[in-house]
Enzyme design. Structure first.
Site, mmCIF file in Angstrom:
data_model
loop_
_atom_site.group_PDB
_atom_site.id
_atom_site.type_symbol
_atom_site.label_atom_id
_atom_site.label_comp_id
_atom_site.label_asym_id
_atom_site.label_seq_id
_atom_site.Cartn_x
_atom_site.Cartn_y
_atom_site.Cartn_z
ATOM 1 N N ASP A 469 0.867 -0.998 0.013
ATOM 2 C CA ASP A 469 0.057 -0.158 -0.079
ATOM 3 C C ASP A 469 0.864 1.056 0.027
ATOM 4 O O ASP A 469 1.973 1.316 0.540
ATOM 5 C CB ASP A 469 -1.084 -0.103 1.303
ATOM 6 C CG ASP A 469 -0.147 0.377 2.340
ATOM 7 O OD1 ASP A 469 0.890 -0.632 2.746
ATOM 8 O OD2 ASP A 469 -0.441 1.178 3.081
ATOM 9 N N SER A 470 0.350 2.015 -0.714
ATOM 10 C CA SER A 470 0.891 3.406 -0.700
ATOM 11 C C SER A 470 2.411 3.450 -1.248
ATOM 12 O O SER A 470 2.709 2.952 -2.005
ATOM 13 C CB SER A 470 1.194 4.173 0.762
ATOM 14 O OG SER A 470 1.433 5.632 0.514
#
EC number: 3.1.1.23
Length: 811
Positions: A469-470
Site C-alpha cells: 500500500d502507498s
C-alpha cells in the site's frame, strides 16, 4: 428488547417508566443526529450540480434578506454577509465545475471506471456545496427559534464559506492544468523552469479552514471523528515535539494545556496548518510511528485476529544463487543490499494463521529475532497443517520514512486468516537515514530469499502475490521491474492499494486535493519524497538523543508523561476554566497566541536553503512511449549510481505548472504571448481573490534530482519495454486520494500495452484505509476488496507468456 447503543439487554425491564421514556428520548435524539450527519452526503448524490447551486443560492438570498432586516447588530451583519458570500462563490464555482465535468470522462481508464482527479475535485466541491445547502436549510427553518445557536451556526457557515472559496481557486487551477497538459494526460509535462510563479502563489493558499470545523467533510461521516482525533493528537504532539527538540521534555502539564485545541476548531486548524508546513520529516516519522509504542501496539494486537505464527526474522546478508526464468539451468547471484550503509541483515515478519510445515524448523528458528516481552513464540501443537500452495509477500507503506510490519500487523493477520496462506512482510530500511535505493535493494533481496526458501515459510511457492500500500505499492512495482531485469521469477500478480507511481514533483488534478487532505498535505508529500531521494540530511546534535533514536525518545517522554500525569491535572483544569471564562472572540485570541507561536519557532527561524536548478531535461510520458521499443538496459537514466547521477541540489517544489506554460487553445503548441510574465492571478476572474495563509509564503524545498525520474523510483516513467515485464496488476485506489491520478495513469499505460490490469476506485475514503480497516463498515468493505484481488491472483492459473530476456542489472 435490545439497547440501541449497548450490546446487552436493555435496562428498561426494571426501570421506572420515566427513566425508560428518558432513555428512549435520548436514543431518538442520537438517531436524528446521525441522520443529520449523513444528509449532506445524500444530497451530494441525489442532486445535479445546477439544481444544487440554484437551491443554495435561493436559500442564501432568503437568509440574507432575513438577517439584513434584523437591525444593525454585529451578529446579524455577519450572518447576512456570510450568506452573500455563499451566493457569490456558488454562482462563480458552478461554471468552472461544469467545464471540468464536461471533459472529465476523457481521462478515465474506461467507461466502467469513471475516476480521475478532475472528477474528484468536482465531487469534493459538491460535498462542500451540499454541506452549505444542508446548513442553510437548517438556518432558514430555525432562525426564529429561541433555541437557535447563533454563534455556533455562524462559525460553521464562515468555515464552509472559506472552504468553498478555496475550492473555487482549485477549480481555476484545474482549468489551467486542463489547458496546459498533453491531451489525455493528467500530469503536467512542461518545462520545470516555467512553474515558479504559479507555485509561489499556490503554496500561500490558506489551508487552515480545511483542518478546523470542515475537517474531513469530503469523506464518509464515519471517518470524521477519527480525523478529528488525529488532528488534535497531531497539534498536541507538535507541541511535545517542539519541547523535546528544545530539551524541555513532555510533561502532563504541557499535554493538558493542549486541551484548548480540542475545544477551539479555528485554533486547531491554524496550528495544524503551521505544523504541516514547517516541521521536518523527523516529526512525521515520529508521529506516524506512535502506533508502534509498546502500549498501543499491544492494544492493537489484543483486538486483532489471533494467529499461530507471527515472528520477526532477520535474514543474514549472504549472497545466494537464483535460477533464471529463461533458462533454469543458469543462475544469477543475488547480492545482499549494499547502498549507503553496506551489507546488513534484512528484517521480515512471517504471519500465518495456522502452524504449517517448515515454520517450526530449526533453520527458520535460527533466523528469529527477539522482540522482547512482546515476542510471540510458537506453541507446541500435535499436528501441523500442510504447506500452502501460495505465498503473499507484503511491503508496507509509510511514505518511505515511517512504520514497519508491526504497524500493519492487525490487517495482515486478518488477511492470513481469510486467505489461508502465509504472509511475509518486509521491514525495509527507512529514509532519510537510508534513502533510495536501499529500500528497493532490501525488498528485492527479501523477495528472492522468500522464493528460494518458501518451504521454510510454510508454502510450496506455486503462486506468489506481491501486495503493498502507498509507498509499498511503489516498491511492489519497482521490485518486480528489478526482478525482470535480473531475469529471475517475477510474482504471479501485484495488488497495490493507493500506490505512488510518480515521485517526480509535478502537478495533477488529484494532487490539488493535497491542499485539504489531513493525511497527505502537500508539504508532507514533498518532505517524504525529498527524504527518499536523499535530500533530507539527518542532523542529531545531541549524541544521547541519537543513541536513543526517535521511538526511544517517544517512549522516554511517555514515561515522563505518566509520571507527571497527576501533578499536571490541576494545571490543566485551571487553564480550561480560565479559557471558558472568556467568551468574547477578542479576548480568546491573545490567550491562544503564545501556543500558536510555540509549535514551530525553531522551524520558522531556520534559514532558507539555497536554490538550485535541475540541469537534466524532464522525461515525459510521450518521450517514454517513443523509447518503448528501444533497448534501455544500458541507458544512463536507469543507473542508480550516486557517482553517475551526482549530488542532488535543492530547488522549489514543482507540484504545479506556472502560468507561463499555458497553451493557446487555438494553437496548442504555442504559448500565449500576453500571458508571459503575468502572475497566477491572471487565472482568476476579475474580483475573485482566494484566501492566503496568514503566516505568508512558506518555501518547501525538494531535491530535484534525476533520481526521481528513474523508473525504479517513478515506475510511471518506465519505458514500455520495462512495463511489458510486469505481471498482472490489480490496483485499489481512493477517489479522494491526492495519489489517485498516479493509479489512473499507471493503469492506462498498462492497458495501452495490452497488459492485464484492473483498477477499482473506492468512494469517500482517505488514503491509508487499510490501516483503518476496523474503523467502520466502509473501510472493512474496501479492505475486503483488496483481499479479493489477492485471492484472484493466488487462484487464477498463470497465463503462458514468453519470459522477458534478462538485462544487465543497473540498480
Amino acid at each position: 428488547m435490545e439497547s440501541v447503543w449497548g450490546t446487552g439487554p436493555s435496562r428498561a425491564a426494571g426501570a421506572p417508566a420515566s427513566k425508560r421514556a428518558k432513555d428512549e428520548s435520548k436514543s431518538r435524539s442520537r438517531r436524528r443526529w446521525r441522520k443529520g450527519k449523513t444528509k449532506a452526503s445524500r444530497l451530494t448524490h441525489s442532486m445535479d450540480l445546477h439544481t444544487m447551486t440554484q437551491s443554495l443560492v435561493t436559500l442564501a438570498e432568503d437568509n440574507m434578506a432575513f438577517f439584513s432586516s434584523q437591525g444593525p447588530g454585529e451578529t446579524a451583519r455577519r450572518l447576512s454577509g456570510v450568506f452573500a458570500g455563499i451566493r457569490e462563490q456558488a454562482l462563480g464555482l458552478e461554471p468552472a465545475l461544469g467545464r471540468l465535468l464536461s471533459v472529465a470522462h476523457l481521462f478515465d481508464l474506461d467507461a466502467e471506471t469513471p475516476a480521475n482527479g478532475y472528477r474528484s475535485l468536482v465531487h469534493t466541491a459538491r460535498c462542500c456545496l451540499a454541506h452549505l445547502l444542508h446548513k442553510s436549510r437548517y438556518v432558514a427553518s430555525n432562525r426564529r427559534s429561541i433555541f437557535f445557536r447563533t454563534s455556533h451556526n455562524l462559525a460553521e457557515l464562515e468555515a464552509y464559506l472559506a472552504a468553498l472559496t478555496q475550492l473555487r481557486a482549485l477549480a481555476y487551477y484545474a482549468q489551467h492544468l486542463l489547458a496546459t497538459n498533453q491531451p489525455g494526460g493528467l500530469f503536467f509535462e512542461g518545462d520545470e523552469g516555467l512553474t515558479a510563479d504559479f507555485l509561489r502563489e499556490y503554496v500561500t493558499l490558506h489551508k487552515g479552514c480545511f483542518y478546523g470545523r470542515c475537517l474531513g467533510f469530503q469523506f464518509t461521516p464515519a471517518i470524521r471523528p477519527f480525523l478529528q482525533t488525529i488532528s488534535i493528537g497531531l497539534v498536541s504532539f507538535g507541541e511535545h515535539y517542539k519541547r523535546k527538540e528544545t530539551g524541555l521534555g513532555v510533561t502532563a502539564s504541557s499535554l493538558f494545556t493542549s486541551g484548548r485545541f480540542a475545544i477551539d476548531p479555528e485554533l486547531r486548524g491554524a496550528e495544524f496548518e503551521r505544523i504541516i508546513q514547517n516541521l521536518d520529516v523527523h516529526f512525521w516519522k515520529a508521529f506516524w510511528n506512535i502506533t508502534e509504542i509498546e502500549v498501543l501496539s499491544s492494544l492493537a494486537n489484543m483486538t486483532s485476529t489471533t494467529v499461530r505464527v507471527s515472528r520477526l526474522l532477520s535474514l543474514p546478508p549472504e549472497a545466494f544463487e537464483m535460477p533464471l526464468t529463461a533458462d533454469p539451468k543458469r543462475t544469477v547471484t543475488i547480492s545482499p543490499p549494499l547502498a549507503h550503509t553496506g551489507p546488513g541483515p534484512v528484517l521480515v515478519r512471517l504471519i500465518s494463521y495456522d502452524l504449517r510445515e517448515g515454520q517450526d524448523s530449526e533453520e527458520l528458528n535460527s533466523l528469529v529475532k527477539s522482540e522482547g516481552p512482546r515476542s510471540l513464540e510458537l506453541r507446541p501443537r500435535p499436528q501441523q497443517a500442510p504447506r500452502s500452495q501460495s505465498l503473499v509477500v507484503h511491503i508496507h507503506g509509510g511514505g518511505f520514512v515511517a512504520q514497519t510490519s508491526k504497524s500493519h500487523e492487525p490487517y495482515l493477520k486478518s488477511w492470513a486468516q481469510e486467505l489461508g496462506t502465509p504472509i511475509l512482510s518486509i521491514d525495509y530500511s527507512l529514509a532519510p537515514e537510508a534513502p533510495f535505493p536501499r529500500a528497493l535493494e532490501e525488498c528485492f533481496y527479501a523477495y528472492c530469499w522468500a522464493v528460494k526458501h518458501c518451504a521454510l515459510l510454510g508454502s510450496t511457492g506455486e503462486r506468489i502475490c506481491l501486495a503493498g500500500d502507498s509507498a509499498g505499492g511503489n516498491l511492489c512495482f519497482t521490485m518486480s521491474l528489478r526482478a525482470a531485469a535480473f531475469g529471475v521469477r517475477v510474482p504471479d500478480g501485484i495488488m497495490a492499494a493507493y500506490p505512488a507511481t510518480m515521485l517526480q514533483s509535478t502537478a495533477s488534478p488529484s494532487r490539488l486535493l493535497s491542499l485539504m487532505d489531513p493525511l497527505l498535505p502537500l508539504s508532507v508529500l514533498t518532505k517524504c519524497v525529498s527524504a527518499y531521494a536523499g535530500g533530507e540530511i539527518e542532523d542529531h546534535s545531541d549524541p544521547n538523543q541519537k543513541a536513543l533514536g526517535m521511538m526511544g525518545l517517544v517512549q522516554r517522554d511517555t514515561a515522563l508523561l505518566f509520571r507527571d500525569l497527576r501533578l499536571g491535572a490541576s494545571s490543566w483544569l485551571h487553564s480550561f476554566l480560565d479559557l471558558s471564562g472568556h467568551k468574547s472572540h477578542t479576548n480568546s485570541v491573545p490567550m491562544a497566541e503564545p501556543m500558536r507561536r510555540s509549535v514551530s519557532e525553531a522551524a520558522l527561524a531556520q534559514p532558507e536553503g539555497p536554490l538550485g536548478t535541475d540541469s537534466f531535461k524532464s522525461l515525459t510520458l510521450h518521450d517514454l512511449s517513443l523509447k518503448g521499443n528501444s533497448d534501455t538496459s544500458g541507458s544512463p537514466e536507469l543507473s542508480l549510481s550516486a557517482e553517475t547521477l551526482g549530488p542532488s541540489m535543492p530547488s522549489n517544489v514543482n507540484f504545479l505548472p506556472g502560468p507561463d506554460a499555458r497553451k493557446d487553445a487555438k494553437a496548442p503548441g504555442e504559448l500565449r504571448a500576453k500571458d508571459r510574465g503575468q502572475g497566477v492571478l491572471a487565472n482568476f476572474p476579475e474580483g475573485f481573490h482566494p484566501r492566503r495563509a496568514s503566516q505568508g509564503p512558506t518555501r518547501m524545498p525538494i531535491y530535484s534530482s534525476p533520481i526521481v525520474k528513474n523508473p525504479f523510483m517513478s515506475p510511471l516513467l518506465a519505458p514500455d519495454s520495462m512495463l511489458q515485464s510486469l505481471p498482472p496488476v490489480h490496483i485499489v485506489a481512493c477517489a479522494l486520494d491526492p495519489m489517485l491520478d498516479d493509479s489512473v495513469m499507471f493503469a492506462r499505460r498498462l492497458r495501452g500495452l495490452g497488459k492485464p490490469v484492473t483498477l477499482c476506485v473506492v468512494e469517500d475514503l482517505p488514503h491509508g484505509f487499510l490501516s483503518l480497516a476496523a474503523l467502520c463498515r466502509e473501510t472493512r468493505q474496501a479492505a475486503a476488496l483488496c483481499v479479493e484481488r489477492i485471492r484472484l491472483i493466488l487462484t487464477q492459473p498463470a497465463a503462458p507468456a514468453a519470459p522477458a530476456a534478462p538485462t544487465e542489472p543497473r540498480v
